[in-house]
Design a protein around this motif. Structure first.
Motif, PDB file in Angstrom:
ATOM      1  N   PHE A 339     -21.829  89.903  47.237  1.00 54.14           N
ATOM      2  CA  PHE A 339     -21.121  90.093  45.966  1.00 54.14           C
ATOM      3  C   PHE A 339     -20.210  91.328  46.035  1.00 54.14           C
ATOM      4  O   PHE A 339     -20.400  92.284  45.279  1.00 54.14           O
ATOM      5  N   PRO A 340     -19.245  91.360  46.938  1.00 55.01           N
ATOM      6  CA  PRO A 340     -18.433  92.580  47.093  1.00 55.01           C
ATOM      7  C   PRO A 340     -17.599  92.916  45.860  1.00 55.01           C
ATOM      8  O   PRO A 340     -17.438  94.086  45.510  1.00 55.01           O
ATOM      9  N   LYS A 341     -17.076  91.899  45.179  1.00 55.69           N
ATOM     10  CA  LYS A 341     -16.235  92.181  44.020  1.00 55.69           C
ATOM     11  C   LYS A 341     -17.029  92.746  42.849  1.00 55.69           C
ATOM     12  O   LYS A 341     -16.489  93.498  42.035  1.00 55.69           O
ATOM     13  N   SER A 342     -18.292  92.411  42.759  1.00 58.10           N
ATOM     14  CA  SER A 342     -19.091  92.812  41.599  1.00 58.10           C
ATOM     15  C   SER A 342     -19.733  94.181  41.773  1.00 58.10           C
ATOM     16  O   SER A 342     -19.826  94.948  40.804  1.00 58.10           O
ATOM     17  N   ILE A 343     -20.182  94.502  42.974  1.00 58.28           N
ATOM     18  CA  ILE A 343     -20.997  95.718  43.131  1.00 58.28           C
ATOM     19  C   ILE A 343     -20.472  96.683  44.196  1.00 58.28           C
ATOM     20  O   ILE A 343     -21.010  97.783  44.321  1.00 58.28           O
ATOM     21  N   MET A 344     -19.423  96.305  44.954  1.00 57.23           N
ATOM     22  CA  MET A 344     -19.032  97.116  46.108  1.00 57.23           C
ATOM     23  C   MET A 344     -18.645  98.534  45.699  1.00 57.23           C
ATOM     24  O   MET A 344     -19.051  99.513  46.339  1.00 57.23           O
ATOM     25  N   LEU A 348     -20.640 101.995  46.970  1.00 56.65           N
ATOM     26  CA  LEU A 348     -19.991 103.034  47.777  1.00 56.65           C
ATOM     27  C   LEU A 348     -20.029 104.388  47.081  1.00 56.65           C
ATOM     28  O   LEU A 348     -20.354 105.414  47.696  1.00 56.65           O
ATOM     29  N   LYS A 349     -19.716 104.407  45.800  1.00 58.26           N
ATOM     30  CA  LYS A 349     -19.702 105.685  45.081  1.00 58.26           C
ATOM     31  C   LYS A 349     -21.102 106.250  44.913  1.00 58.26           C
ATOM     32  O   LYS A 349     -21.333 107.456  45.097  1.00 58.26           O
ATOM     33  N   ALA A 377     -24.509 104.457  55.596  1.00 61.92           N
ATOM     34  CA  ALA A 377     -23.482 104.416  54.550  1.00 61.92           C
ATOM     35  C   ALA A 377     -22.106 104.169  55.154  1.00 61.92           C
ATOM     36  O   ALA A 377     -21.255 103.499  54.554  1.00 61.92           O
ATOM     37  N   ALA A 378     -21.859 104.702  56.353  1.00 58.41           N
ATOM     38  CA  ALA A 378     -20.588 104.445  57.035  1.00 58.41           C
ATOM     39  C   ALA A 378     -20.409 102.960  57.327  1.00 58.41           C
ATOM     40  O   ALA A 378     -19.282 102.439  57.302  1.00 58.41           O
ATOM     41  N   GLU A 379     -21.510 102.258  57.589  1.00 56.36           N
ATOM     42  CA  GLU A 379     -21.445 100.807  57.781  1.00 56.36           C
ATOM     43  C   GLU A 379     -21.035 100.103  56.494  1.00 56.36           C
ATOM     44  O   GLU A 379     -20.258  99.141  56.512  1.00 56.36           O
ATOM     45  N   LEU A 380     -21.557 100.571  55.351  1.00 50.90           N
ATOM     46  CA  LEU A 380     -21.190  99.958  54.065  1.00 50.90           C
ATOM     47  C   LEU A 380     -19.702 100.123  53.773  1.00 50.90           C
ATOM     48  O   LEU A 380     -19.082  99.245  53.170  1.00 50.90           O
ATOM     49  N   TYR A 381     -19.128 101.249  54.201  1.00 51.65           N
ATOM     50  CA  TYR A 381     -17.707 101.479  53.955  1.00 51.65           C
ATOM     51  C   TYR A 381     -16.812 100.587  54.808  1.00 51.65           C
ATOM     52  O   TYR A 381     -15.590 100.586  54.623  1.00 51.65           O
ATOM     53  N   GLY A 382     -17.386  99.844  55.720  1.00 52.62           N
ATOM     54  CA  GLY A 382     -16.600  98.930  56.523  1.00 52.62           C
ATOM     55  C   GLY A 382     -16.545  97.520  55.967  1.00 52.62           C
ATOM     56  O   GLY A 382     -15.838  96.668  56.517  1.00 52.62           O
ATOM     57  N   LEU A 387     -10.793  99.045  49.643  1.00 52.31           N
ATOM     58  CA  LEU A 387     -11.492  99.781  48.584  1.00 52.31           C
ATOM     59  C   LEU A 387     -12.069 101.080  49.126  1.00 52.31           C
ATOM     60  O   LEU A 387     -12.050 102.118  48.440  1.00 52.31           O
ATOM     61  N   SER A 388     -12.558 101.057  50.362  1.00 51.85           N
ATOM     62  CA  SER A 388     -13.116 102.271  50.967  1.00 51.85           C
ATOM     63  C   SER A 388     -12.053 103.347  51.123  1.00 51.85           C
ATOM     64  O   SER A 388     -12.332 104.537  50.956  1.00 51.85           O
ATOM     65  N   TYR A 389     -10.832 102.929  51.447  1.00 52.83           N
ATOM     66  CA  TYR A 389      -9.753 103.919  51.560  1.00 52.83           C
ATOM     67  C   TYR A 389      -9.483 104.593  50.211  1.00 52.83           C
ATOM     68  O   TYR A 389      -9.291 105.806  50.142  1.00 52.83           O
TER      69      TYR A 389
END
Length: 704
Positions: A339-344, A348-349, A377-382, A387-389
């Motif tokens: 569910f990247p659009k709902s919770i990503m 990350l924050k 956490a670095a894996e999650l930012y990939g 959005l990570s940028y």
């Protein structure tokens, strides 16, 4: 007052207004009766009644004040101050009240009927005074505004709570629930199980009343397994997910969706309570499995979803168990990819901010867990690099603002550097270096972006600039450990991304400090741990122990930097300035041991430079041909170069030193715990001895 119960809320919604209106009408009626009783019977209100005026007939006002405040006694023949008019007035009042009741029956029959059913004493005025039925508290309440106070609600709430019947959760009851969930699940039985589960995990919470109560440990364990394992399966039996592109979707046409959603919304508080109290791997795995199975139901509840994610991330960043960290990261990784659009964005924050809150305490024992948090956490930012940028740009900019404010404050205040020189700021810079190292790797970019650069690569330059500014903020020997920590982050970033960062000047600056130029004192101190500290104590400054540690760090960071380019076609030009500066230092230095180490390093650098010069003498292309330059010695392993062989030996020696240091720290910690335990035991013995002395004194007093 405790938390308002559900029954109380229901009473307030349906019956409280009518009850208060009834009370106000009764008070109004009682007040009318009271006013009539106080009504004067004579024609002139200023004239004393009956024969009571005879008491002061023989005394003027001046004579009264001259004689003091002694009230003259009434005459012997004087009668009590009570007349027949008073009795007649009371009879008239009673008649008026009866007439008002008759009018009330005709004007408002519903209220009159309500009084007959609920408060019949108010209609019976024979031989009784209506004011006697009203308490002092009610008289005070009638003077207040029309506000529902806690004093009015609390007795009703207590009365409702007392009427709630408790249901004992027994093993047969749990078995019956299990049978129904397996054979014929329904929203009703699911709700009962969730309510029982909530009462079981909040057994020590007295702020809220629950329908169920549990005392049997076996029943509790069985209920836990039933709720966390069987309940999600039963829910999917009632409402089966639709799988669209590996994403679970709840079918809205199902008639049970609304009921299940409401039940699970209430059930979320149980998940949060369990997550906040997790202390073993088995419970963590079971709770996270159950939560992941019903997770699609919480996507529509934004606030609740954030609370759940915060609880999971808080465990991930604060637990001391590696297995629990792995379980929580697996959960976050799975739901973020699904569910990247709902919770990503929330993931990350929250992972960044909560991690920083829990990394203030950094030492030899917590460092491995913190490094795992940064890597995971670095894996999650990939997962979503665009959005990570955006998020990374915002946080790196905050770091730059803190650095600018600290630079401006150092000229005016001595404490300005503390916002930068702390573990949270250093972990932040190190974390972003790990994020960029993982996501901006050329091989990974080739795989994920098809020869296109990752959006995160644009953050490399600002991050390097902020890190360099932090390193040079306070260039003193006391903060050399912080300098080394951030230099390692830059070396990792340069190695993974292929971006050249001029690191050696940062390393060589320490050779000009007092730690090397002045003679060191010989003191008995343990070896300083540069891996888990960013600041050195005052007792280490100017000592031989600290100087030897700085020498080892200088050699290590130097060869770790130069080995990155041991196969680069421009290696001879890279090491020439460094070799010249090191030779100049050796001529001035009186530290024989350090000079030998530097000479060995210079020798390996020269050998490697000769190898590169020999290999590139055969090439026929120029520096402008970037493709060929990058492919130079591409098939040659770096371990076979002279510098590579030297680095491998040095790394093994470092591992041996770190192992010895770790054993020494563990032994010291164990000795400290034993001393603490011995001190506690001695305190207990002293207390027991004092108690025995007190008992002996008491016995002697009794004998005397």
């Amino acid at each position: 007052m405790g938390k308002t119960g559900k029954a109380t809320k229901k009473f307030q919604k349906n019956h409280l207004k009518h009850t208060l209106d009834h009370r106000k009408q009764v008070q109004k009626h009682s007040k009318l009766v009271q006013c009539r009783k106080k009504k004067p019977t004579g024609d002139n209100d200023n004239e004393p009644k009956g024969k009571s005026k005879e008491i002061f007939e023989d005394m003027s006002v001046d004579d009264f004040f001259e004689g003091g405040f002694e009230v003259p006694k009434p005459k012997k023949n004087a009668k009590p101050i009570e007349s027949e008019d008073d009795e007649s007035s009371e009879e008239e009042d009673i008649e008026d009240i009866e007439q008002n009741m008759k009018d009330l029956q005709s004007k408002d029959p519903e209220f009159f009927k309500y009084l007959q059913n609920n408060d019949k004493d108010l209609l019976d005025f024979e031989g009784s005074n209506p004011l006697d039925a009203i308490s002092d508290d009610e008289e005070e309440e009638q003077e207040e505004d029309d506000v529902i106070s806690e004093d009015e609600i609390e007795p009703v709430e207590e009365e409702i709570k007392n009427k709630v019947k408790k249901t004992e959760i027994t093993l047969p009851l749990v078995k019956s629930w299990e049978k129904e969930l397996v054979n014929k699940p329904s929203p009703k039985i699911i709700k009962q199980v969730c309510m029982a589960f909530k009462a079981a995990i909040n057994i020590n919470n007295d702020s809220e009343e629950y329908k169920y109560v549990i005392t049997n440990p076996k029943a509790f364990n069985q209920l836990m397994l039933l709720t966390l394992k069987q309940l999600p399966e039963s829910i999917q039996t009632l409402v089966k997910y639709k799988n669209t592109n590996n994403v679970r979707v709840i079918p809205q046409k199902n008639q049970n969706v609304s009921q299940i959603s409401a039940i699970l919304k209430s059930h979320a508080s149980s998940f949060i309570t369990l997550l906040n109290d997790i202390n073993n791997v088995e419970t963590a795995t079971l709770v996270l499995f159950s939560l992941q199975e019903v997770f699609p139901y919480y996507l529509s509840f934004r606030k609740l979803l954030k609370e759940i994610l915060s609880s999971v991330i808080n465990i991930w960043s604060s637990t001391k168990e590696v297995e629990i960290q792995i379980a929580t990261f697996a959960f976050l990784n799975n739901v973020s990819k699904e569910f990247p659009k709902s919770i990503m964005e929330n993931v990350l924050k929250l992972s960044y901010t909560i991690f920083l809150k829990n990394c203030r305490k950094t030492n030899h024992f917590t460092m491995p867990l913190l490094n795992f948090c940064k890597n995971s956490a670095a894996e999650l930012y990939g997962i979503d690099e665009t959005l990570s940028y955006q998020i990374g740009f915002e946080y790196v900019r905050q770091l730059a603002i803190h650095l600018r404010n600290s630079i401006n404050a150092t000229s005016n205040a001595k404490e300005g550097y503390k916002t930068i020189y702390n573990w949270q700021y250093c972990h932040s810079l190190d974390f972003w270096s790990r994020v960029l190292s993982q996501q901006c790797n050329p091989e990974k970019e080739l795989q994920n972006h098809k020869n296109k650069e990752s959006p995160l690569r644009q953050l490399i330059y600002p991050l390097v600039q902020v890190t360099l500014g932090a390193i040079r903020l306070i260039p003193t020997a006391q903060f050399f450990p912080l300098r080394f920590y951030l230099i390692r982050s830059l070396i990792r970033l340069s190695q993974s991304t292929g971006v050249f960062i001029p690191i050696f000047p940062l390393i060589s600056e320490i050779l000009n400090s007092n730690a090397f130029t002045k003679n060191a004192k010989r003191v008995h101190l343990p070896v300083f741990d540069f891996e888990n500290n960013i600041k050195v104590n005052q007792q280490y400054l100017g000592t031989k122990v600290y100087q030897e540690g700085l020498s080892e760090q200088f050699i290590e960071l130097s060869y770790e930097f130069f080995v990155l380019y041991c196969k680069n076609i421009a290696f001879p030009e890279l090491v020439t300035p460094a070799v010249i500066s090191l030779r100049r230092f050796i001529k001035k230095s009186k530290n024989i041991k350090f000079n030998k180490q530097l000479s060995q390093l210079i020798e390996k650098l020269n050998e490697n430079a000769q190898l590169i010069t020999q290999k590139r003498s055969k090439v026929e292309y120029g520096p402008s041909n970037k493709t060929e330059v990058q492919n130079f010695l591409n098939d040659f392993k770096w371990e076979k170069t002279p510098l590579g062989q030297y680095v491998i030996v040095q790394r093994k020696a470092k591992e041996a030193r770190l192992k010895l240091l770790q054993e020494a720290i563990e032994q010291e910690e164990e000795a400290r715990n034993q001393r603490k335990k011995a001190d506690d035991d001695s305190d207990i013995e002293i207390d027991e001895a004092e108690d025995d002395d007190d008992e002996d004194d008491d016995d002697m007093e009794e004998e005397e």
